[in-house]
Design a protein around this motif. Structure first.
Motif, PDB file in Angstrom:
ATOM      1  N   ASN A   1       0.817  -1.217   0.000  1.00  0.00           N
ATOM      2  CA  ASN A   1       0.000   0.000   0.000  1.00  0.00           C
ATOM      3  C   ASN A   1       0.849   1.265   0.000  1.00  0.00           C
ATOM      4  O   ASN A   1       0.339   2.353   0.220  1.00  0.00           O
ATOM      5  N   GLY A   2       2.146   1.139  -0.257  1.00  0.00           N
ATOM      6  CA  GLY A   2       3.042   2.283  -0.258  1.00  0.00           C
ATOM      7  C   GLY A   2       3.919   2.314   0.975  1.00  0.00           C
ATOM      8  O   GLY A   2       4.923   3.030   1.025  1.00  0.00           O
ATOM      9  N   LYS A   3       3.547   1.543   1.993  1.00  0.00           N
ATOM     10  CA  LYS A   3       4.310   1.509   3.239  1.00  0.00           C
ATOM     11  C   LYS A   3       4.543   0.080   3.706  1.00  0.00           C
ATOM     12  O   LYS A   3       5.659  -0.296   4.029  1.00  0.00           O
ATOM     13  N   VAL A   4       3.480  -0.710   3.752  1.00  0.00           N
ATOM     14  CA  VAL A   4       3.569  -2.096   4.212  1.00  0.00           C
ATOM     15  C   VAL A   4       2.765  -2.995   3.279  1.00  0.00           C
ATOM     16  O   VAL A   4       1.976  -2.530   2.460  1.00  0.00           O
ATOM     17  N   PHE A   5       2.971  -4.305   3.429  1.00  0.00           N
ATOM     18  CA  PHE A   5       2.193  -5.290   2.684  1.00  0.00           C
ATOM     19  C   PHE A   5       1.008  -5.723   3.542  1.00  0.00           C
ATOM     20  O   PHE A   5       1.196  -6.203   4.659  1.00  0.00           O
ATOM     21  N   ASN A   6      -0.212  -5.560   3.025  1.00  0.00           N
ATOM     22  CA  ASN A   6      -1.418  -5.985   3.737  1.00  0.00           C
ATOM     23  C   ASN A   6      -1.858  -7.337   3.199  1.00  0.00           C
ATOM     24  O   ASN A   6      -1.996  -7.509   1.981  1.00  0.00           O
ATOM     25  N   LEU A   7      -2.110  -8.297   4.097  1.00  0.00           N
ATOM     26  CA  LEU A   7      -2.545  -9.627   3.687  1.00  0.00           C
ATOM     27  C   LEU A   7      -3.984  -9.594   3.195  1.00  0.00           C
ATOM     28  O   LEU A   7      -4.859  -9.033   3.852  1.00  0.00           O
ATOM     29  N   VAL A   8      -4.214 -10.196   2.047  1.00  0.00           N
ATOM     30  CA  VAL A   8      -5.556 -10.305   1.475  1.00  0.00           C
ATOM     31  C   VAL A   8      -5.805 -11.774   1.183  1.00  0.00           C
ATOM     32  O   VAL A   8      -5.104 -12.383   0.374  1.00  0.00           O
ATOM     33  N   ASP A   9      -6.794 -12.348   1.860  1.00  0.00           N
ATOM     34  CA  ASP A   9      -7.200 -13.726   1.610  1.00  0.00           C
ATOM     35  C   ASP A   9      -8.313 -13.667   0.564  1.00  0.00           C
ATOM     36  O   ASP A   9      -9.405 -13.178   0.852  1.00  0.00           O
ATOM     37  N   ILE A  10      -8.050 -14.135  -0.637  1.00  0.00           N
ATOM     38  CA  ILE A  10      -8.984 -13.952  -1.747  1.00  0.00           C
ATOM     39  C   ILE A  10     -10.140 -14.938  -1.635  1.00  0.00           C
ATOM     40  O   ILE A  10      -9.933 -16.144  -1.586  1.00  0.00           O
ATOM     41  N   LYS A  11     -11.352 -14.374  -1.586  1.00  0.00           N
ATOM     42  CA  LYS A  11     -12.569 -15.161  -1.444  1.00  0.00           C
ATOM     43  C   LYS A  11     -13.409 -15.032  -2.712  1.00  0.00           C
ATOM     44  O   LYS A  11     -13.114 -14.233  -3.594  1.00  0.00           O
ATOM     45  N   CYS A  12     -14.462 -15.827  -2.789  1.00  0.00           N
ATOM     46  CA  CYS A  12     -15.328 -15.849  -3.970  1.00  0.00           C
ATOM     47  C   CYS A  12     -15.948 -14.479  -4.260  1.00  0.00           C
ATOM     48  O   CYS A  12     -16.097 -14.086  -5.410  1.00  0.00           O
ATOM     49  N   ASP A  13     -16.307 -13.757  -3.194  1.00  0.00           N
ATOM     50  CA  ASP A  13     -17.005 -12.482  -3.369  1.00  0.00           C
ATOM     51  C   ASP A  13     -16.128 -11.409  -4.009  1.00  0.00           C
ATOM     52  O   ASP A  13     -16.635 -10.378  -4.447  1.00  0.00           O
ATOM     53  N   MET A  14     -14.826 -11.625  -4.060  1.00  0.00           N
ATOM     54  CA  MET A  14     -13.904 -10.600  -4.537  1.00  0.00           C
ATOM     55  C   MET A  14     -13.687 -10.625  -6.047  1.00  0.00           C
ATOM     56  O   MET A  14     -12.964  -9.775  -6.571  1.00  0.00           O
ATOM     57  N   VAL A  15     -14.288 -11.567  -6.749  1.00  0.00           N
ATOM     58  CA  VAL A  15     -14.089 -11.678  -8.203  1.00  0.00           C
ATOM     59  C   VAL A  15     -14.548 -10.386  -8.870  1.00  0.00           C
ATOM     60  O   VAL A  15     -15.628  -9.873  -8.595  1.00  0.00           O
TER      61      VAL A  15
END
Length: 162
Positions: A115-129
């Motif tokens: 995000n410009g400073k740190v890495f944010n964890l994103v667990d990719i789920k079905c709703d995110m398509v």
């Protein structure tokens, strides 16, 4: 002696308990659908069929072709997913690609989005398509209105010299 109305209540409670138990047995979880298609059919779609489903902005980007960086990220995600096995959570893949559109092949992966400073964890789920990776890694700190800061009042202008 038990009154007739009391015995009816006891019988009604027993019937309700049995009905609830039967409902729990046949309870089905909500199936995920994206624009009317279930997850299994989404995974089987060709590129052209997927294009007809996603929103216009994502469709334009996909029609113009995936960039090399985006293809590399997909390959890394696939490699990590196969290495993890069927029931295990895959390892995290770090990326700066905030403009990557989430496609069905990415579901179940774990991505660390910068995000410009740190890495944010994103667990990719079905709703995110159809969304972008950057939408799940906020790059600014939201404004909190109504809190006084420096220079908010006249008294804060006075700074004693010593």
């Amino acid at each position: 002696r038990v009154s007739p109305s009391h015995s009816l209540l006891i019988m009604a409670d027993e019937i309700d308990v049995e009905a609830v138990a039967a409902l729990r047995k046949k309870r089905q979880f909500k199936k995920f659908t994206y624009r009317g298609l279930e997850l299994e059919t989404l995974l089987d779609l060709s590129k052209d069929e997927l294009l007809s489903i996603v929103h216009a902005r994502a469709r334009r980007g996909m029609q113009r072709g995936m960039k090399r960086k985006h293809k590399t990220l997909l390959k890394k995600l696939e490699k990590v997913k196969t290495a993890a096995g069927p029931n295990n959570k895959p390892a995290t893949v770090k990326t700066h690609l905030r403009d990557m559109v989430i496609i069905p092949e990415m579901i179940g992966s774990v991505v660390a989005v910068y995000n410009g400073k740190v890495f944010n964890l994103v667990d990719i789920k079905c709703d995110m398509v159809g969304y972008y990776l950057g939408e799940f890694s906020i790059s600014y700190r939201p404004v909190r209105h109504g809190r006084p800061g420096i220079g908010s009042t006249n008294s804060s202008r006075f700074i004693p010299l010593k």
